[in-house]
Design an enzyme around this catalytic site. Structure first.
Site, short mmCIF file in Angstrom:
data_model
loop_
_atom_site.label_atom_id
_atom_site.label_comp_id
_atom_site.label_asym_id
_atom_site.label_seq_id
_atom_site.Cartn_x
_atom_site.Cartn_y
_atom_site.Cartn_z
N TYR A 255 36.58 24.23 33.06
CA TYR A 255 35.63 24.45 31.96
C TYR A 255 35.05 23.15 31.40
O TYR A 255 33.89 22.85 31.56
CB TYR A 255 36.30 25.27 30.84
CG TYR A 255 36.84 26.58 31.35
CD1 TYR A 255 35.96 27.61 31.72
CD2 TYR A 255 38.20 26.79 31.52
CE1 TYR A 255 36.45 28.80 32.24
CE2 TYR A 255 38.70 27.99 32.04
CZ TYR A 255 37.81 28.99 32.39
OH TYR A 255 38.28 30.16 32.91
N PRO B 14 30.80 35.07 30.58
CA PRO B 14 30.51 36.46 30.96
C PRO B 14 29.88 37.24 29.80
O PRO B 14 29.96 36.84 28.63
CB PRO B 14 31.89 37.04 31.27
CG PRO B 14 32.84 35.89 31.30
CD PRO B 14 32.23 34.83 30.43
N HIS C 133 34.10 31.02 27.99
CA HIS C 133 35.28 31.35 28.79
C HIS C 133 36.48 30.42 28.59
O HIS C 133 37.60 30.77 28.96
CB HIS C 133 34.84 31.31 30.26
CG HIS C 133 35.55 32.25 31.16
ND1 HIS C 133 36.89 32.52 31.04
CD2 HIS C 133 35.11 33.00 32.20
CE1 HIS C 133 37.24 33.38 31.98
NE2 HIS C 133 36.18 33.70 32.69
N SER D 294 36.06 40.35 39.81
CA SER D 294 37.15 40.46 38.84
C SER D 294 37.26 41.89 38.34
O SER D 294 36.25 42.56 38.14
CB SER D 294 36.83 39.52 37.67
OG SER D 294 37.92 39.51 36.81
N1 COA Z 1 50.00 54.30 45.46
C1 COA Z 1 49.82 54.88 44.25
N2 COA Z 1 49.55 54.18 43.11
C2 COA Z 1 49.45 52.84 43.24
C3 COA Z 1 49.60 52.19 44.46
C4 COA Z 1 49.90 52.97 45.60
N3 COA Z 1 50.07 52.42 46.80
N4 COA Z 1 49.45 50.86 44.26
C5 COA Z 1 49.19 50.69 42.96
N5 COA Z 1 49.20 51.89 42.33
C6 COA Z 1 49.03 52.15 40.90
C7 COA Z 1 49.80 51.13 40.07
O1 COA Z 1 51.14 51.51 39.94
C8 COA Z 1 49.04 51.20 38.79
O2 COA Z 1 49.44 52.40 38.14
P1 COA Z 1 49.40 52.61 36.55
O3 COA Z 1 47.96 52.68 36.20
O4 COA Z 1 50.10 53.88 36.36
O5 COA Z 1 50.11 51.44 36.01
C9 COA Z 1 47.59 51.37 39.22
O6 COA Z 1 47.67 51.94 40.54
C10 COA Z 1 46.78 50.10 39.28
O7 COA Z 1 47.36 49.18 40.18
P2 COA Z 1 46.51 48.24 41.15
O8 COA Z 1 45.14 48.78 41.29
O9 COA Z 1 47.28 48.02 42.40
O10 COA Z 1 46.47 46.87 40.48
P3 COA Z 1 46.19 46.40 38.99
O11 COA Z 1 45.36 47.36 38.23
O12 COA Z 1 47.49 46.03 38.47
O13 COA Z 1 45.29 45.09 39.20
C11 COA Z 1 45.15 42.71 39.42
C12 COA Z 1 45.65 44.02 40.03
C13 COA Z 1 45.38 41.61 40.40
C14 COA Z 1 43.65 42.83 39.15
C15 COA Z 1 45.91 42.49 38.08
O14 COA Z 1 47.27 42.29 38.33
C16 COA Z 1 45.44 41.30 37.31
O15 COA Z 1 45.88 40.19 37.55
N6 COA Z 1 44.48 41.50 36.35
C17 COA Z 1 43.92 40.46 35.53
C18 COA Z 1 42.63 39.98 36.14
C19 COA Z 1 41.86 39.08 35.19
O16 COA Z 1 42.41 38.25 34.54
N7 COA Z 1 40.54 39.30 35.13
C20 COA Z 1 39.69 38.66 34.20
C21 COA Z 1 39.03 37.45 34.70
S1 COA Z 1 37.81 36.91 33.54
#
Ligand code: COA
Length: 629
Positions: free
Chosen positions: A112, A125, A346, A556
């Site tokens: 940044y 954003p 950001h 993202s």
């Molecule tokens: N079968 C059934 N359900 C599953 C599955 C599978 N094989 N794999 C995952 N799921 C479920 C999870 O258990 C979770 O369930 P819940 O909603 O009941 O908790 C849901 O699906 C979502 O999981 P998933 O899509 O795998 O991942 P996530 O939503 O945790 O996202 C990242 C992953 C990497 C995006 C997240 O960990 C992260 O880091 N987010 C922050 C990103 C960020 O900072 N963005 C901003 C930048 S400005």
């Protein structure tokens, strides 16, 4: 381990109800949880060999065989006993021993404050709120007043340290970003910017700033009794601002859209004047800023896209870019007809805390709780500026620079209604990894080649954690894209490739959230070399490194409970930006590209993405029907 961003959703669901019925025991227990934050683990330094072998895997799909051989040789040399890798690794390990988070300070500068491009489009954003329809000025001002009141309500949790502590699976997450978004401002510098957290100072701000027709007004938002102004009182204050700023004035705020060196110099000049200095300080210190805009300028015919562009760049000098102060962390935008959202600087935080704030505001509005009247303070105070001839010229230069950026950026924002997380989960697939593979397929469909692909993963399991990159382009994602586009490929084979690609992505994501990705470790090694006065290793100049970090897809996931989405510009001139809010039965997308790149157009990307999603849906449905027969 369950990797879940839905912690945000789960916490958010409880938010409004719990807090409003909060009792002393709950507040005390939440505070205790925040005490536990000090015990969060430190970001690990991965083993060098492990990172390098992962790195090579991510380079493979993006280079020719000859290029890959060269990259492999460079990596081997870097990792060898007498190579530079081991030396840099020990420097990094020493740093990790002496800091809570070896990356935190480096990151804030490298990602940044050292970046000299404009924050507008390139860094900040936009977050588009559910679309509204305002018929009258009163509608607009009432909505703005509720946004203000909702944010002040949220601030109570921030001030009391009772924001519910979030978890990822069993792991507690670092909450520090939540305390850094209100009362914060980026300060321009000639070679490096800085950031000030006024909200955490001994004398925290009690005012907001409202911009209208490029005029800035300070509004004290607490009465003498310390009570926040209620919605009716805020509407009254906003109306006063509007009545006292009926004609546009010099768009001084447009200076904040400039290249940071240029703005840094103009800022020094501007601050020489005592009146200007005082006005700037009020803007910088305020809790947040609210921009009251007119109707959307140059509408595209897509209201979601119009709102996104309004948030991201205010439609430039012909629009409302002068009615902003882009250095401010939180800047709400409330348009005359109902385009509402915010733009955020950001540096202090990622999207999820910002989306949580928005969800809280929307809950607050829904609850429609009547607040008591505060003992009102003075009427809004106009922030004056003396504009010298030099500053006038700086404003003209900023207009020209911004105009070309605005003309360059194009966006397509939409709701994909085909299906959402529910369908994907029902096929035992990770929704996030599935969506990432759809984005890979869309790119391959258009460009007939794979695109280096950045996805943010949160490293908030670690103290002061921010993000790691998920390199979503993999050998498996390319095999999958080719299979999907091959009409002769049997359905079962397509499904197999889809599952393998999703699995490969999910594994990378798990590594990333556990601080075991590639990019931050490599960045650490590079910065360790620079800090030690050494040459930057050849590894960072090699075609494999350059191509795999030229992120043509910048993506993202930012989940929100309401029908909202975040959006941003691409990372590279020939790339796409793609941010999404996956919901149970639909997905909101904000996509972008640059007009100056003849190869990329967000409208084409949208079509390719929707087609990819539906085809992935269909192969899964066909496969499961076959299995049932
Ligand atoms: N079968 C059934 N359900 C599953 C599955 C599978 N094989 N794999 C995952 N799921 C479920 C999870 O258990 C979770 O369930 P819940 O909603 O009941 O908790 C849901 O699906 C979502 O999981 P998933 O899509 O795998 O991942 P996530 O939503 O945790 O996202 C990242 C992953 C990497 C995006 C997240 O960990 C992260 O880091 N987010 C922050 C990103 C960020 O900072 N963005 C901003 C930048 S400005």
């Amino acid at each position: 381990m369950s990797v879940s961003a839905s912690y945000v959703l789960r916490q958010g669901l409880q938010w409004g109800r719990i807090i409003r019925s909060s009792n002393i025991a709950m507040v005390a227990s939440r505070r205790l949880h925040h005490e536990g934050q000090k015990a969060l683990p430190s970001l690990p330094v991965p083993e060098l060999d492990l990172t390098l072998s992962k790195y090579l895997k991510t380079v493979k799909p993006l280079v020719t065989d000859d290029e890959f051989r060269l990259t492999s040789e460079i990596v081997k040399k870097f990792a060898s006993q007498d190579g530079i890798g081991a030396k840099l690794q020990s420097l990094l390990e020493a740093r990790a021993k002496n800091t809570e988070n070896w990356l935190a300070d480096w990151w804030i500068n490298a990602a940044y404050l050292d970046c000299r491009g404009p924050v507008v489009v390139w860094s900040s954003p936009g977050l588009v709120f559910p679309l509204q329809e305002f018929k009258t000025l009163d509608d607009q001002l009432t909505f703005a007043a509720k946004v203000i009141a909702g944010t002040l309500d949220y601030k109570i949790m921030v001030d009391n340290k009772t924001v519910p502590v979030e978890r990822m699976g069993k792991d507690v997450l670092d909450m520090s970003q939540y305390f850094k978004i209100l009362g914060t401002c980026r300060i321009p510098g000639v070679t490096r910017d800085s950031i000030q957290f006024y909200g955490q100072s001994a004398n925290p701000p009690k005012h907001i700033v409202v911009a209208h027709n490029n005029h800035f007004f300070k509004i004290d938002v607490y009465g003498k009794d310390g009570r926040p102004l209620n919605v009716r009182q805020l509407v009254h204050q906003l109306r006063n601002v509007v009545e006292r700023s009926t004609h546009p004035t010099h768009p001084i705020g447009i200076l904040t859209t400039q290249n940071r060196n240029v703005w840094g110099k103009a800022y020094k000049e501007l601050r020489k004047d005592k009146t200007n200095r005082a006005s700037i300080e009020e803007i910088q210190r305020c809790i947040f800023l609210v921009a009251l805009d007119g109707p959307v300028v140059n509408p595209t015919g897509n209201e979601m896209t119009d709102a996104a562009l309004t948030c991201v760049h205010g439609n430039g000098p012909q629009g409302y870019a002068g009615n902003r102060w882009y250095d401010k962390t939180i800047q709400f935008v409330v348009g005359k007809k109902g385009a509402v959202g915010l733009t955020y600087e950001h540096t202090p935080a990622e999207g999820p805390p910002i989306a949580n704030l928005m969800d809280h505001i929307m809950d607050y509005m829904m609850a429609g709780k009547e607040q008591q009247q505060a003992e009102e303070l003075s009427r809004p105070h106009r922030l004056m500026f003396n504009i010298s001839a030099d500053i006038k010229q700086d404003i003209e230069d900023a207009k020209v620079a911004l105009e070309s950026l605005v003309e360059d950026l194009e966006m397509t924002c939409f709701k994909f209604s085909g299906f959402g997380k529910k369908f994907i989960k029902s096929h035992q697939l990770s929704p996030d990894s599935f969506l990432q593979m759809a984005i890979q397929l869309a790119f391959y469909r258009i460009h007939k080649e794979p695109g280096a692909h950045y996805e943010s993963a949160s490293t908030r399991k670690f103290i002061h954690g921010r993000t790691e990159t998920i390199r979503s382009c993999s050998v498996e994602s390319v095999t999958f894209a080719k299979a999907m586009l091959n009409e002769d490929m049997p359905n079962a084979e397509k499904v197999k490739c889809l599952r393998e690609a999703v699995e490969a992505h999910k594994n990378y994501a798990i590594n990333a959230v556990n601080g075991m990705g590639v990019d931050r470790h490599l960045l650490g090694l590079k910065l360790a070399a620079i800090e030690a006065g050494m040459d930057v290793p050849t590894l960072f100049m090699d075609v494999g490194y350059l191509r795999s970090s030229h992120m043509r897809l910048s993506t993202s996931q930012v989940p929100a409970r309401c029908e909202a989405f975040m959006c941003f510009g691409p990372l590279v001139p020939d790339g796409y930006g793609c941010c999404y809010n996956p919901r149970e039965n639909e997905v909101y997308f904000g996509t972008s590209a640059f007009n100056s790149s003849p190869e990329t157009y967000s409208g084409t990307f949208r079509e390719a993405l929707e087609q990819s999603l539906m085809e992935m849906h269909d192969v899964l449905v066909e496969d499961s029907l076959k299995a049932k027969l």
